[in-house]
Design a protein around this motif. Structure first.
Motif, PDB file in Angstrom:
ATOM      1  N   PHE A   1     -27.164  -1.751   4.093  1.00 41.29           N
ATOM      2  CA  PHE A   1     -28.579  -1.480   3.859  1.00 41.29           C
ATOM      3  C   PHE A   1     -29.006  -0.118   4.376  1.00 41.29           C
ATOM      4  O   PHE A   1     -29.801   0.579   3.742  1.00 41.29           O
ATOM      5  CB  PHE A   1     -29.446  -2.581   4.486  1.00 41.29           C
ATOM      6  N   PHE A   2     -28.474   0.302   5.534  1.00 45.93           N
ATOM      7  CA  PHE A   2     -28.982   1.522   6.174  1.00 45.93           C
ATOM      8  C   PHE A   2     -28.518   2.775   5.442  1.00 45.93           C
ATOM      9  O   PHE A   2     -29.336   3.660   5.135  1.00 45.93           O
ATOM     10  CB  PHE A   2     -28.564   1.555   7.654  1.00 45.93           C
ATOM     11  N   TRP A   3     -27.211   2.865   5.128  1.00 46.26           N
ATOM     12  CA  TRP A   3     -26.763   4.081   4.447  1.00 46.26           C
ATOM     13  C   TRP A   3     -27.189   4.110   2.991  1.00 46.26           C
ATOM     14  O   TRP A   3     -27.484   5.178   2.440  1.00 46.26           O
ATOM     15  CB  TRP A   3     -25.245   4.274   4.576  1.00 46.26           C
ATOM     16  N   LEU A   4     -27.266   2.946   2.340  1.00 43.98           N
ATOM     17  CA  LEU A   4     -27.704   2.921   0.952  1.00 43.98           C
ATOM     18  C   LEU A   4     -29.174   3.312   0.847  1.00 43.98           C
ATOM     19  O   LEU A   4     -29.559   4.132   0.004  1.00 43.98           O
ATOM     20  CB  LEU A   4     -27.472   1.520   0.369  1.00 43.98           C
TER      21      LEU A   4
ATOM     22  N   PHE B   1     -18.558  -2.907  -3.680  1.00 41.64           N
ATOM     23  CA  PHE B   1     -18.089  -1.795  -4.505  1.00 41.64           C
ATOM     24  C   PHE B   1     -18.987  -1.581  -5.724  1.00 41.64           C
ATOM     25  O   PHE B   1     -19.304  -0.448  -6.088  1.00 41.64           O
ATOM     26  CB  PHE B   1     -16.655  -2.046  -4.953  1.00 41.64           C
ATOM     27  N   PHE B   2     -19.421  -2.677  -6.364  1.00 46.72           N
ATOM     28  CA  PHE B   2     -20.228  -2.557  -7.573  1.00 46.72           C
ATOM     29  C   PHE B   2     -21.705  -2.303  -7.275  1.00 46.72           C
ATOM     30  O   PHE B   2     -22.350  -1.479  -7.928  1.00 46.72           O
ATOM     31  CB  PHE B   2     -20.105  -3.827  -8.423  1.00 46.72           C
ATOM     32  N   SER B   3     -22.249  -3.004  -6.282  1.00 51.40           N
ATOM     33  CA  SER B   3     -23.703  -2.999  -6.092  1.00 51.40           C
ATOM     34  C   SER B   3     -24.221  -1.697  -5.498  1.00 51.40           C
ATOM     35  O   SER B   3     -25.345  -1.277  -5.805  1.00 51.40           O
ATOM     36  CB  SER B   3     -24.122  -4.175  -5.203  1.00 51.40           C
ATOM     37  N   GLY B   4     -23.433  -1.031  -4.633  1.00 51.65           N
ATOM     38  CA  GLY B   4     -23.896   0.217  -4.032  1.00 51.65           C
ATOM     39  C   GLY B   4     -24.195   1.296  -5.056  1.00 51.65           C
ATOM     40  O   GLY B   4     -25.345   1.740  -5.215  1.00 51.65           O
ATOM     41  N   PRO B   5     -23.184   1.759  -5.823  1.00 53.86           N
ATOM     42  CA  PRO B   5     -23.450   2.783  -6.830  1.00 53.86           C
ATOM     43  C   PRO B   5     -24.428   2.331  -7.918  1.00 53.86           C
ATOM     44  O   PRO B   5     -25.194   3.150  -8.451  1.00 53.86           O
ATOM     45  CB  PRO B   5     -22.057   3.044  -7.433  1.00 53.86           C
ATOM     46  N   ALA B   6     -24.427   1.029  -8.263  1.00 56.94           N
ATOM     47  CA  ALA B   6     -25.303   0.542  -9.328  1.00 56.94           C
ATOM     48  C   ALA B   6     -26.772   0.745  -9.009  1.00 56.94           C
ATOM     49  O   ALA B   6     -27.616   0.778  -9.918  1.00 56.94           O
ATOM     50  CB  ALA B   6     -25.023  -0.936  -9.602  1.00 56.94           C
ATOM     51  N   SER B   7     -27.103   0.903  -7.719  1.00 60.19           N
ATOM     52  CA  SER B   7     -28.502   1.128  -7.330  1.00 60.19           C
ATOM     53  C   SER B   7     -29.034   2.469  -7.813  1.00 60.19           C
ATOM     54  O   SER B   7     -30.243   2.714  -7.750  1.00 60.19           O
ATOM     55  CB  SER B   7     -28.631   1.045  -5.804  1.00 60.19           C
ATOM     56  N   LEU B   8     -28.142   3.343  -8.275  1.00 60.98           N
ATOM     57  CA  LEU B   8     -28.580   4.650  -8.782  1.00 60.98           C
ATOM     58  C   LEU B   8     -29.356   4.544 -10.092  1.00 60.98           C
ATOM     59  O   LEU B   8     -30.133   5.441 -10.420  1.00 60.98           O
ATOM     60  CB  LEU B   8     -27.371   5.566  -8.998  1.00 60.98           C
ATOM     61  N   THR B   9     -29.139   3.474 -10.843  1.00 61.60           N
ATOM     62  CA  THR B   9     -29.719   3.391 -12.188  1.00 61.60           C
ATOM     63  C   THR B   9     -31.245   3.469 -12.158  1.00 61.60           C
ATOM     64  O   THR B   9     -31.856   4.234 -12.901  1.00 61.60           O
ATOM     65  CB  THR B   9     -29.263   2.092 -12.879  1.00 61.60           C
TER      66      THR B   9
ATOM     67  N   ALA C   1     -33.289   4.086   9.026  1.00 58.69           N
ATOM     68  CA  ALA C   1     -33.148   2.733   8.476  1.00 58.69           C
ATOM     69  C   ALA C   1     -32.363   1.838   9.418  1.00 58.69           C
ATOM     70  O   ALA C   1     -32.697   0.661   9.604  1.00 58.69           O
ATOM     71  CB  ALA C   1     -32.466   2.801   7.111  1.00 58.69           C
ATOM     72  N   LEU C   2     -31.317   2.397  10.035  1.00 54.43           N
ATOM     73  CA  LEU C   2     -30.510   1.616  10.972  1.00 54.43           C
ATOM     74  C   LEU C   2     -31.322   1.215  12.196  1.00 54.43           C
ATOM     75  O   LEU C   2     -31.282   0.062  12.644  1.00 54.43           O
ATOM     76  CB  LEU C   2     -29.285   2.429  11.393  1.00 54.43           C
ATOM     77  N   LEU C   3     -32.094   2.142  12.733  1.00 60.74           N
ATOM     78  CA  LEU C   3     -32.896   1.857  13.922  1.00 60.74           C
ATOM     79  C   LEU C   3     -34.019   0.876  13.606  1.00 60.74           C
ATOM     80  O   LEU C   3     -34.269  -0.071  14.369  1.00 60.74           O
ATOM     81  CB  LEU C   3     -33.467   3.155  14.484  1.00 60.74           C
TER      82      LEU C   3
END
Length: 433
Positions: A54-57, A124-132, A219-221
Motif C-alpha cells: 500500500f505505501f509504495w504503490l 505482480f498483476f495488481s500493482g502495475p494494473a493500478s496505472l490504468t 503513506a508508510l508513517l
C-alpha cells in the motif's frame, strides 16, 4: 447538488465503485455458507497483499501525476512507471512467497503453498494494473474512467462471488480475485501500454523517485498510526475492549474515498507550468462542494450511531458508537488540501516530515489521554494529530510557496461547518447519551 461529470467526479465514482464492490463481497460472504475461518483467510489474503504494497504503490502513483507537460512525456512516463511498479511488485511477491508462511502459518499446509503462489501472482498483476485509472485521468478520458470503473467493479463481484454460489470454497474466491487482477493487467497492456513508446529513461526514473519517496514514507508513517493505536489499546485492556475499539475506530469511508480521489484527480492540473491560481480556485470550489453534503451526512451519523451500533452488532458494542463519533470528526481535517498543493508543485519533502510529526504526536497523545478517557482518549488523539498535521502543512504552503490558506479553502464555510459538527457531537455525547 448538481453533479457535473469531470475527471474529478469520474475518479471519485471510480473509487466508490471499487469500495462498494468490496463491501458487497463482504456482505454476501457473511450471509453465505462459508465459515468465519474461511472468510478470515480471504481477509488475511487481502491484508497481506495490502500491507506489503500500500505505501509504495500509493506514493508512486501520487508522485506520477504532476510530472507531465506534453503527450510525449505522458507516454515515456507511464512506460517507465510500469517498469518501476513491475520491479517492486516482483520483489513484494518474492518476499511474501519466501517468508509469508512464517508470518502467517495459516497459509502453509493443505493448500497453503498454492495460496502463497496466488498471493505472489496477485501482487505482480495488481500493482502495475493500478496505472490504468491514472492514465485515463491524465488523458482526461472521463467516460473511459467511468466505464473502466464499472467494468472493474462488476468483474470483481463476478470473479469472487461466483465461487461462493457454486460452493467452490474460499480457494475458489481467492483464485477469482487473482483472475480479476490478471484481467486488469491485460487491460493495461491493451489500452495503455500497447500505444506507448517502449523507451527506458533514467532521467525520468530519478525524477519520479525523487518526488515519490517522501510520499511513500508519508503513506508508510500514516498507515502505521492505526497499528500504534491498536497496540496501545491492547497493552492496557483485554480482547473484549480491543474489539469494541476496533469496531468503532472507523471514519466515514465516503469522506476519505472522495477526498483522496479528488486530491489525486486535481494533481495533473499543476503539470505543464499552467496558472497555479486556476488550480487553487478549483480546489477551493470543489472542496466546498464536498463539504456541503459530507458535513451534513456526518451530522446525521452522529445523531444515529448510538441507535444502529447495538442494532447492527449487539449491546456489548454500545461504547463503539462513541469512538465512531469521534472518528467522524476527522472530516474537519480530511477536507483540507495543503498536501495536494505541495505534491502538485513538486514540494514533497515536507509531507513525510509532517506524517512523522503526526505519528509521534498521535502516539504521545494516545499514551496520555488513554489514562483519562480510556479508548475514547486514543480516538481523540488521532483526530487532534490529523488536524495538527494539516495545519502544519498549510503553514508550510504559506511560508515556502507564499500561498495563503484562503486562496484554496473557503475558511468561513469550513469553520462554520466544523463548529456545527462539534456542537452536534457535544449534544449527542454529553447531553443525549
Amino acid at each position: 447538488m448538481k453533479l457535473k461529470l469531470t475527471t474529478i467526479t469520474a475518479m471519485q465514482l471510480n473509487q466508490l465503485m471499487r469500495y462498494g464492490s468490496m463491501i458487497l463481497i463482504g456482505v454476501v460472504m457473511a450471509k453465505s455458507t462459508l465459515g468465519i475461518g474461511a472468510i478470515g483467510l480471504y481477509e488475511q489474503f487481502l491484508f497481506i497483499a495490502g500491507s506489503v504494497s500500500f505505501f509504495w504503490l500509493n506514493g508512486l502513483l501520487r508522485g506520477l501525476l504532476p510530472l507531465y507537460e506534453d503527450d510525449n512525456q505522458v507516454g515515456i512516463g507511464f512506460f517507465n512507471a510500469f517498469l518501476l511498479l513491475t520491479v517492486l511488485s516482483v520483489f513484494a511477491g518474492a518476499l511474501v512467497f519466501s517468508v509469508g508462511g512464517i508470518w502467517f502459518p495459516g497459509l502453509v499446509g493443505g493448500n497453503g503453498s498454492s495460496q502463497l503462489w496466488m498471493l505472489a501472482c496477485f501482487l505482480f498483476f495488481s500493482g502495475p494494473a493500478s496505472l490504468t485509472e491514472n492514465y485515463f485521468l491524465v488523458r482526461k478520458r472521463t467516460s473511459w474512467l467511468i466505464a473502466y470503473g464499472i467494468f472493474s467493479a462488476a468483474l470483481m463481484l463476478v470473479a469472487v462471488l461466483l465461487p461462493v454460489f457454486f460452493h467452490f470454497g474460499i480457494d475458489g474466491c481467492i483464485r477469482g480475485l487473482v483472475g480479476w487482477a490478471l484481467v486488469r493487467y491485460v487491460v493495461l497492456w491493451l489500452f495503455v501500454l500497447r500505444g506507448l513508446p517502449f523507451r527506458f529513461s533514467w532521467a525520468y526514473q530519478k525524477e519520479h523517485i525523487r518526488l515519490s519517496y517522501p510520499l511513500v514514507l508519508s503513506a508508510l508513517l500514516s498507515g502505521s498510526a492505526q497499528y500504534v493505536d491498536g497496540f496501545i489499546i491492547r497493552s492496557r485492556y483485554d480482547e473484549q475492549v480491543f474489539a469494541v475499539f476496533r469496531f468503532g475506530a472507523r471514519e466515514l469511508p465516503l469522506v476519505s474515498l472522495l477526498a483522496n480521489a479528488f486530491s489525486n484527480a486535481i494533481l495533473p492540473a499543476f503539470a505543464g507550468g499552467g496558472p497555479v491560481d486556476r488550480s487553487l480556485t478549483r480546489i477551493r470550489k470543489e472542496s466546498s462542494k464536498m463539504a456541503n453534503y459530507l458535513f451534513p451526512l456526518s451530522a446525521v451519523l452522529l445523531l444515529t450511531s448510538h441507535l444502529f451500533f447495538p442494532l447492527f452488532f449487539n449491546a456489548g458494542f454500545s461504547e463503539s458508537a462513541t469512538v465512531f463519533n469521534i472518528y467522524l470528526l476527522l472530516i474537519i481535517s480530511r477536507l483540507l488540501f495543503p498536501q495536494t498543493i505541495l505534491i502538485g508543485l513538486k514540494q514533497t519533502d515536507l509531507i513525510w516530515r509532517a506524517s512523522l510529526f503526526e505519528l509521534l504526536l498521535n502516539a504521545c497523545l494516545s499514551l496520555l489521554l488513554v489514562r483519562f478517557w480510556g479508548i475514547s482518549g486514543v480516538a481523540w488523539a488521532t483526530v487532534v494529530a490529523y488536524l495538527a498535521e494539516k495545519i502544519g502543512l498549510s503553514y508550510a504552503v504559506k511560508a515556502k510557496l507564499g500561498i495563503s490558506w484562503s486562496s484554496y479553502q473557503n475558511l468561513t464555510r469550513q469553520l462554520i461547518y466544523s463548529l456545527l459538527l462539534l456542537l452536534v457531537f457535544y449534544l449527542v455525547e454529553c447531553i443525549i447519551y
